[in-house]
Each structure stands twice: as structure tokens, then as C-alpha cells.
Scaffold this motif. Structure first.
Motif, PDB file in Angstrom:
ATOM      1  N   ALA A  32      58.618  10.242 -18.974  1.00  0.00           N
ATOM      2  CA  ALA A  32      58.334  10.337 -20.408  1.00  0.00           C
ATOM      3  C   ALA A  32      59.035   9.192 -21.129  1.00  0.00           C
ATOM      4  O   ALA A  32      60.024   8.647 -20.641  1.00  0.00           O
ATOM      5  CB  ALA A  32      58.777  11.679 -20.968  1.00  0.00           C
ATOM      6  N   GLU A  33      58.498   8.857 -22.279  1.00  0.00           N
ATOM      7  CA  GLU A  33      59.061   7.774 -23.083  1.00  0.00           C
ATOM      8  C   GLU A  33      59.839   8.353 -24.255  1.00  0.00           C
ATOM      9  O   GLU A  33      59.365   9.261 -24.945  1.00  0.00           O
ATOM     10  CB  GLU A  33      57.934   6.872 -23.592  1.00  0.00           C
ATOM     11  N   THR A  34      61.047   7.849 -24.480  1.00  0.00           N
ATOM     12  CA  THR A  34      61.877   8.308 -25.583  1.00  0.00           C
ATOM     13  C   THR A  34      61.393   7.686 -26.893  1.00  0.00           C
ATOM     14  O   THR A  34      60.546   6.794 -26.907  1.00  0.00           O
ATOM     15  CB  THR A  34      63.348   7.944 -25.356  1.00  0.00           C
ATOM     16  N   ASP A  35      61.960   8.152 -28.000  1.00  0.00           N
ATOM     17  CA  ASP A  35      61.604   7.607 -29.308  1.00  0.00           C
ATOM     18  C   ASP A  35      62.000   6.139 -29.422  1.00  0.00           C
ATOM     19  O   ASP A  35      61.445   5.394 -30.246  1.00  0.00           O
ATOM     20  CB  ASP A  35      62.293   8.413 -30.414  1.00  0.00           C
ATOM     21  N   ASP A  36      62.962   5.716 -28.598  1.00  0.00           N
ATOM     22  CA  ASP A  36      63.402   4.318 -28.607  1.00  0.00           C
ATOM     23  C   ASP A  36      62.575   3.445 -27.668  1.00  0.00           C
ATOM     24  O   ASP A  36      62.853   2.256 -27.522  1.00  0.00           O
ATOM     25  CB  ASP A  36      64.882   4.226 -28.202  1.00  0.00           C
ATOM     26  N   VAL A  39      61.706   4.428 -20.950  1.00  0.00           N
ATOM     27  CA  VAL A  39      60.966   5.274 -20.019  1.00  0.00           C
ATOM     28  C   VAL A  39      61.954   5.968 -19.086  1.00  0.00           C
ATOM     29  O   VAL A  39      62.760   5.322 -18.424  1.00  0.00           O
ATOM     30  CB  VAL A  39      59.952   4.459 -19.203  1.00  0.00           C
ATOM     31  N   ILE A  40      61.893   7.281 -19.039  1.00  0.00           N
ATOM     32  CA  ILE A  40      62.779   8.068 -18.196  1.00  0.00           C
ATOM     33  C   ILE A  40      61.965   8.666 -17.053  1.00  0.00           C
ATOM     34  O   ILE A  40      60.970   9.352 -17.285  1.00  0.00           O
ATOM     35  CB  ILE A  40      63.446   9.202 -18.987  1.00  0.00           C
ATOM     36  N   ASN A  41      62.380   8.401 -15.821  1.00  0.00           N
ATOM     37  CA  ASN A  41      61.770   9.001 -14.638  1.00  0.00           C
ATOM     38  C   ASN A  41      62.712  10.051 -14.057  1.00  0.00           C
ATOM     39  O   ASN A  41      63.935   9.869 -14.091  1.00  0.00           O
ATOM     40  CB  ASN A  41      61.491   7.952 -13.560  1.00  0.00           C
ATOM     41  N   ARG A 120      50.885   8.159 -15.702  1.00  0.00           N
ATOM     42  CA  ARG A 120      52.061   7.305 -15.908  1.00  0.00           C
ATOM     43  C   ARG A 120      53.253   7.756 -15.076  1.00  0.00           C
ATOM     44  O   ARG A 120      54.154   6.966 -14.798  1.00  0.00           O
ATOM     45  CB  ARG A 120      52.428   7.295 -17.391  1.00  0.00           C
ATOM     46  N   ALA A 121      53.286   9.023 -14.702  1.00  0.00           N
ATOM     47  CA  ALA A 121      54.370   9.500 -13.839  1.00  0.00           C
ATOM     48  C   ALA A 121      54.292   8.763 -12.501  1.00  0.00           C
ATOM     49  O   ALA A 121      53.206   8.483 -12.001  1.00  0.00           O
ATOM     50  CB  ALA A 121      54.239  11.005 -13.618  1.00  0.00           C
ATOM     51  N   PRO A 122      55.445   8.445 -11.907  1.00  0.00           N
ATOM     52  CA  PRO A 122      55.423   7.677 -10.661  1.00  0.00           C
ATOM     53  C   PRO A 122      55.153   8.529  -9.432  1.00  0.00           C
ATOM     54  O   PRO A 122      55.353   9.747  -9.436  1.00  0.00           O
ATOM     55  CB  PRO A 122      56.842   7.099 -10.604  1.00  0.00           C
ATOM     56  N   LEU A 123      54.677   7.888  -8.378  1.00  0.00           N
ATOM     57  CA  LEU A 123      54.588   8.522  -7.074  1.00  0.00           C
ATOM     58  C   LEU A 123      55.937   8.420  -6.380  1.00  0.00           C
ATOM     59  O   LEU A 123      56.739   7.529  -6.687  1.00  0.00           O
ATOM     60  CB  LEU A 123      53.544   7.831  -6.189  1.00  0.00           C
TER      61      LEU A 123
END
Length: 216
Positions: A32-36, A39-41, A120-123
Motif C-alpha cells: 500500500a502507498e502512504t499519504d507521503d 510504498v510499504i510491502n 501492485r502487491a508483489p509476488l
């Protein structure tokens, strides 16, 4: 179909509980992408997952709202279910008891991400089979929230595909989870429909005769 089977089983009654086994200790990746704009995996182990429909292909995962990945999946509406092998059992256990809030679990387990084709989520690069999923419904059930999702793509390691394009899943070395323990899959007992399949005929169109007494 169970003719001749001797049953001598005495059962005791317990209250209703989540005692279904075995289940897959799937490694689920999300992002997911933060407001800033960061990108957090993250990766976590999920046992509450399965198939809910084949055509169109649909699946689910159930997460506790307290899990770090819960908000990532809820915000992005995507995740990837990565099947777990014997080589990944340590990572599966670790990712089930440690939180991504505290550190990078990919780095801690020596795992790597790969780009998915539809989400967008990684494998998970180390997993032989990955199911790319897009959420279409969310159900709050109690202790867990169910994310129902379409399986929009499946990524399979080429080593599991034979020359005719068939999936040889038995080569993957998958594992199962049952009542607190991890197990490698055992010996093959049969394939789908074996109990009703007619015996093969020989080249002359007849079933081979039964051997007489003393013959082999």
C-alpha cells in the motif's frame, strides 16, 4: 464405496471451533502507498484461505483487524497468495508470529519480491505458485474480517510445467498446517475421479484376464 471397511470409532462432542485441517499456511504479500507516497510491502502467513468459486476464480483471506497487513489490504484492495514449500516453512512460521510493524520481514527471512502482472502487491520470488488477487467484497465476521477476491492472474515457476503445458504441482514440495503443526505432503493416494474410473482395456479392447491361482 467403503464396503468392507470396519468402523470402530467413538467420538466425543466439543463446542463449535475452527478445527478444520489440514489448511495451507500461505504466505500472503501485500502493498500500500502512504499519504507521503511511500510504498510499504509486507508479508504474513494466513491459514484462513481457500477457493470459494472456480468460474470465475475467486478466493479469500481472513485477517484479524489487529494485523499490520489488515490496513494494507483494506487500503490497496489487493494481495497475492504465495504457496508455501518445505524450504519456506521457517519463513512461514516466522511471518506468522512476527509483525511487519517492527521490521522488514522480507529482509529478516532472506526473501525477495518480484513484480506481479496484474496487481501492485508483489509476488514472493521464492514461491513456486502465486495467485494475484483483487478484493471485491469485505465481510466483518467477528474475530476476523474476510476479504473476498478475484484471482486475476496465476504465476507459476516454469520448472513445474511439463513439455505439454501441464502443471506438475507434485514437484513443488508443498506443505500443510494442522492443529499447530506443519507437515510435508505425504504419498500420493490417487487422482481426482479414480474411485469411479473404469479400468483400462488392453490393445485388443478387452480387460486383461485375472490370473489363475498360482499365477502372477
Amino acid at each position: 464405496c467403503m464396503k468392507g471397511l470396519i468402523v470402530n470409532m467413538k467420538k466425543t462432542e466439543w463446542k463449535g471451533s475452527a478445527l478444520l485441517a489440514p489448511v495451507p499456511p500461505a504466505l500472503v504479500t501485500c502493498s500500500a502507498e502512504t499519504d507521503d507516497g511511500e510504498v510499504i510491502n509486507n508479508i504474513l502467513t494466513v491459514a484462513w484461505t481457500g477457493i470459494v468459486c472456480s468460474k470465475p476464480a475467486k478466493t479469500y483471506i481472513s485477517l484479524r483487524p489487529s494485523r499490520y497487513s489488515y490496513e494494507l489490504v483494506r487500503k490497496s484492495g489487493e494481495f497475492v497468495i504465495n504457496l508455501t514449500t518445505t524450504e519456506l516453512v521457517n519463513a512461514a512460521d516466522f511471518c506468522g508470529v512476527r509483525s511487519g510493524r517492527n521490521f522488514d520481514k522480507f529482509e529478516a527471512c532472506g526473501l525477495h519480491t518480484a513484480k506481479a502482472s496484474k496487481v501492485r502487491a508483489p509476488l514472493l520470488e521464492e514461491s513456486p505458485v502465486s495467485l494475484e488477487c483483487r478484493v471485491f467484497d469485505i465481510n466483518e465476521l467477528g474475530s476476523h474480517v474476510m476479504f473476498l477476491a478475484d484471482i486475476v492472474a496465476v504465476d507459476v515457476d516454469e520448472s513445474l510445467v511439463d513439455s505439454e503445458g501441464r502443471l506438475m504441482i507434485e514437484r513443488a514440495g508443498l506443505i500443510a498446517y494442522a492443529h499447530g503443526d506443519y507437515f510435508s505432503l505425504g504419498r500420493r493416494l490417487g487422482d481426482f475421479g479414480f474411485s469411479v474410473r473404469k479400468k483400462r482395456k488392453n490393445a485388443y479392447g478387452k480387460r486383461p484376464p485375472k490370473p489363475k491361482s498360482g499365477q502372477k
